[in-house]
Write a protein that holds these residues in place. Structure first.
Motif, mmCIF file in Angstrom:
data_model
loop_
_atom_site.group_PDB
_atom_site.id
_atom_site.type_symbol
_atom_site.label_atom_id
_atom_site.label_comp_id
_atom_site.label_asym_id
_atom_site.label_seq_id
_atom_site.Cartn_x
_atom_site.Cartn_y
_atom_site.Cartn_z
ATOM 1 N N ILE A 83 86.690 -17.563 98.832
ATOM 2 C CA ILE A 83 87.757 -18.308 99.500
ATOM 3 C C ILE A 83 88.988 -18.242 98.600
ATOM 4 N N ASP A 84 90.017 -17.532 99.069
ATOM 5 C CA ASP A 84 91.231 -17.385 98.275
ATOM 6 C C ASP A 84 92.253 -18.427 98.699
ATOM 7 N N VAL A 85 92.827 -19.101 97.697
ATOM 8 C CA VAL A 85 93.751 -20.207 97.915
ATOM 9 C C VAL A 85 95.118 -19.845 97.339
ATOM 10 N N LEU A 86 96.156 -19.940 98.157
ATOM 11 C CA LEU A 86 97.519 -19.765 97.666
ATOM 12 C C LEU A 86 97.871 -20.986 96.831
ATOM 13 N N CYS A 87 98.324 -20.743 95.615
ATOM 14 C CA CYS A 87 98.671 -21.840 94.706
ATOM 15 C C CYS A 87 100.096 -21.659 94.200
ATOM 16 N N GLU A 88 100.759 -22.772 93.998
ATOM 17 C CA GLU A 88 102.098 -22.781 93.424
ATOM 18 C C GLU A 88 101.979 -22.875 91.911
ATOM 19 N N TYR A 89 102.692 -21.997 91.208
ATOM 20 C CA TYR A 89 102.744 -22.064 89.746
ATOM 21 C C TYR A 89 103.433 -23.358 89.340
ATOM 22 N N VAL A 90 102.850 -24.088 88.384
ATOM 23 C CA VAL A 90 103.443 -25.325 87.886
ATOM 24 C C VAL A 90 103.962 -25.128 86.466
ATOM 25 N N GLN A 91 103.074 -24.689 85.555
ATOM 26 C CA GLN A 91 103.490 -24.476 84.163
ATOM 27 C C GLN A 91 102.422 -23.727 83.385
ATOM 28 N N GLY A 92 102.832 -23.218 82.236
ATOM 29 C CA GLY A 92 101.912 -22.572 81.314
ATOM 30 C C GLY A 92 102.069 -21.063 81.269
ATOM 31 N N ASP A 93 101.723 -20.509 80.119
ATOM 32 C CA ASP A 93 101.721 -19.063 79.935
ATOM 33 C C ASP A 93 100.277 -18.595 79.931
ATOM 34 N N PRO A 94 99.975 -17.499 80.624
ATOM 35 C CA PRO A 94 98.594 -17.030 80.706
ATOM 36 C C PRO A 94 97.999 -16.692 79.341
ATOM 37 N N PHE A 95 96.802 -17.182 79.131
ATOM 38 C CA PHE A 95 96.040 -16.899 77.923
ATOM 39 C C PHE A 95 94.568 -16.831 78.330
ATOM 40 N N PRO A 96 93.879 -15.736 77.993
ATOM 41 C CA PRO A 96 92.490 -15.601 78.449
ATOM 42 C C PRO A 96 91.562 -16.618 77.795
ATOM 43 N N ALA A 97 90.703 -17.195 78.614
ATOM 44 C CA ALA A 97 89.713 -18.164 78.117
ATOM 45 C C ALA A 97 88.445 -18.026 78.945
ATOM 46 N N THR A 98 87.471 -18.820 78.688
ATOM 47 C CA THR A 98 86.131 -18.790 79.297
ATOM 48 C C THR A 98 85.663 -17.346 79.424
ATOM 49 N N ASP A 99 85.450 -16.858 80.661
ATOM 50 C CA ASP A 99 84.882 -15.514 80.815
ATOM 51 C C ASP A 99 85.923 -14.422 81.058
ATOM 52 N N ALA A 100 87.194 -14.701 80.812
ATOM 53 C CA ALA A 100 88.250 -13.697 80.994
ATOM 54 C C ALA A 100 88.518 -12.962 79.687
ATOM 55 N N GLU A 101 88.571 -11.629 79.755
ATOM 56 C CA GLU A 101 88.932 -10.816 78.587
ATOM 57 C C GLU A 101 90.431 -10.822 78.360
ATOM 58 N N ASN A 102 91.184 -10.951 79.456
ATOM 59 C CA ASN A 102 92.630 -10.919 79.383
ATOM 60 C C ASN A 102 93.173 -11.702 80.575
ATOM 61 N N ALA A 103 94.378 -12.186 80.458
ATOM 62 C CA ALA A 103 95.049 -12.897 81.555
ATOM 63 C C ALA A 103 96.535 -12.630 81.416
ATOM 64 N N ARG A 104 97.158 -12.282 82.530
ATOM 65 C CA ARG A 104 98.597 -12.034 82.476
ATOM 66 C C ARG A 104 99.216 -12.063 83.861
ATOM 67 N N LEU A 105 100.526 -12.233 83.869
ATOM 68 C CA LEU A 105 101.314 -12.093 85.084
ATOM 69 C C LEU A 105 101.685 -10.622 85.193
ATOM 70 N N ILE A 106 101.228 -9.975 86.257
ATOM 71 C CA ILE A 106 101.447 -8.543 86.430
ATOM 72 C C ILE A 106 102.449 -8.339 87.568
ATOM 73 N N PRO A 107 103.558 -7.639 87.297
ATOM 74 C CA PRO A 107 104.528 -7.373 88.356
ATOM 75 C C PRO A 107 103.869 -6.642 89.522
ATOM 76 N N LEU A 108 104.186 -7.074 90.745
ATOM 77 C CA LEU A 108 103.576 -6.480 91.934
ATOM 78 C C LEU A 108 103.812 -4.976 92.006
ATOM 79 N N GLY A 109 104.943 -4.512 91.509
ATOM 80 C CA GLY A 109 105.271 -3.093 91.569
ATOM 81 C C GLY A 109 104.404 -2.188 90.714
ATOM 82 N N VAL A 110 103.660 -2.749 89.772
ATOM 83 C CA VAL A 110 102.822 -1.917 88.889
ATOM 84 C C VAL A 110 101.327 -2.205 89.051
ATOM 85 N N LEU A 111 100.941 -2.901 90.112
ATOM 86 C CA LEU A 111 99.518 -3.197 90.322
ATOM 87 C C LEU A 111 98.665 -1.939 90.360
#
Length: 140
Positions: A83-111
């Motif tokens: 179930i995918d939920v559209l969410c509004e960004y509130v705050q924070g910079d991506p940092f990988p935690a728990t089971d993620a090796e990496n986390a980042r904001l990726i520009p749609l043009g380079v997906l």
């Protein structure tokens, strides 16, 4: 098993995590994971995003529901209702935690340069095709 994914846009980019565990280890996907007993879909999207990326979000609405079924040797290895939920960004910079090796904001043009899991890519293509407009698409 029921799982949730958070679709979070910011400044023309989407929040993705590189999975550190199966299924899809080493591939990029939406932040998310399994619902906990008694938890709403919206609360799970907020919790999983915070746990995996450190980013705070506000859930807006359900975008998509689909099955993820992986078979190996004629047996079902994984079966999730996603179930995918559209969410509004509130705050924070991506940092990988728990089971993620990496986390980042990726520009749609380079997906296309990232190995994004097909289910996540389909949802992102649907949203970027203009069917759903991100509430912060015009904000900084």
């Amino acid at each position: 098993m029921t799982a949730v994914g958070a679709v979070v846009f910011r400044d023309g980019a989407v929040l993705l995590v590189k999975r550190g565990a199966e299924p899809n280890r080493g591939r990029w996907s939406l932040p998310g994971g399994s619902l906990e007993t008694g938890e709403t879909v919206e609360a799970a999207a907020v919790r999983e995003t915070r746990e995996e990326t450190g980013v705070e979000v506000r859930p807006l609405r359900v975008l998509d529901v689909r099955d993820f079924i992986e078979q190996k040797d004629g047996r079902v290895r994984w079966h999730y209702v996603l179930i995918d939920v559209l969410c509004e960004y509130v705050q924070g910079d991506p940092f990988p935690a728990t089971d993620a090796e990496n986390a980042r904001l990726i520009p749609l043009g380079v997906l296309g340069e990232y190995e994004v899991v097909p289910a996540a890519l389909e949802v992102l293509q649907m949203t970027s095709a203009g069917r759903i407009v991100s509430p912060d698409a015009t904000r900084d």
